[in-house]
Design a protein around this motif. Structure first.
Motif, PDB file in Angstrom:
ATOM      1  N   ASP A  45     -25.085   8.038 -13.792  1.00 29.89           N
ATOM      2  CA  ASP A  45     -25.437   8.545 -12.359  1.00 29.89           C
ATOM      3  C   ASP A  45     -26.370   7.412 -11.827  1.00 29.89           C
ATOM      4  O   ASP A  45     -27.793   7.680 -12.080  1.00 29.89           O
ATOM      5  N   LEU A  46     -25.944   6.854 -10.877  1.00 34.09           N
ATOM      6  CA  LEU A  46     -27.200   5.953 -10.490  1.00 34.09           C
ATOM      7  C   LEU A  46     -28.434   6.471  -9.691  1.00 34.09           C
ATOM      8  O   LEU A  46     -29.497   5.914  -9.836  1.00 34.09           O
ATOM      9  N   ASN A  47     -28.286   7.675  -9.078  1.00 29.58           N
ATOM     10  CA  ASN A  47     -29.403   8.350  -8.676  1.00 29.58           C
ATOM     11  C   ASN A  47     -30.291   8.816  -9.900  1.00 29.58           C
ATOM     12  O   ASN A  47     -31.449   8.818  -9.585  1.00 29.58           O
ATOM     13  N   VAL A  48     -29.804   9.092 -10.660  1.00 29.09           N
ATOM     14  CA  VAL A  48     -30.768   9.423 -12.113  1.00 29.09           C
ATOM     15  C   VAL A  48     -31.228   8.188 -12.431  1.00 29.09           C
ATOM     16  O   VAL A  48     -32.458   8.022 -12.652  1.00 29.09           O
ATOM     17  N   ASN A  50     -31.942   5.479 -10.988  1.00 26.23           N
ATOM     18  CA  ASN A  50     -32.897   4.804 -10.170  1.00 26.23           C
ATOM     19  C   ASN A  50     -34.069   5.658 -10.026  1.00 26.23           C
ATOM     20  O   ASN A  50     -35.189   5.265  -9.388  1.00 26.23           O
ATOM     21  N   SER A  51     -34.266   6.680 -10.691  1.00 27.32           N
ATOM     22  CA  SER A  51     -35.469   7.628 -10.688  1.00 27.32           C
ATOM     23  C   SER A  51     -36.402   7.290 -11.911  1.00 27.32           C
ATOM     24  O   SER A  51     -37.292   7.873 -11.932  1.00 27.32           O
ATOM     25  N   TRP A  61     -37.129   9.275 -17.606  1.00 27.63           N
ATOM     26  CA  TRP A  61     -36.428   9.749 -16.404  1.00 27.63           C
ATOM     27  C   TRP A  61     -36.675  11.309 -16.269  1.00 27.63           C
ATOM     28  O   TRP A  61     -36.977  11.909 -17.332  1.00 27.63           O
TER      29      TRP A  61
END
Length: 79
Positions: A45-48, A50-51, A61
């Protein structure tokens, strides 16, 4: 001699991490080979992904997955 710690991480496209190390070096690390491991699957999941942030010189992460600065330095490609 110990490997240098990560001082900054910037997630990039295609699951790449742009890394700055305490010794002034920069490296790029490809996370794609790691995404098959259970602990790293949430990073698909790119949102994860990117965090990503640094903690005690490593990259971590919010789902508690992390990579040591040794792995990032030794397997990263100098840029």
């Amino acid at each position: 001699m110990m490997n240098p710690k990560v001082t900054k991480v910037v997630p990039e496209q295609n699951y790449m991490l742009n890394l700055w190390f305490a010794n002034g070096e920069r490296r790029r690390f490809d996370m794609k080979p790691y995404l098959g491991f259970e602990v790293f699957q949430p990073l698909k999941d790119l949102n994860v992904f990117n965090s990503a942030s640094t903690f005690l010189g490593s990259v971590t992460w919010p789902n508690n997955s992390d990579l040591s600065y040794d792995t990032l330095y030794l397997e990263g490609v100098a840029i």
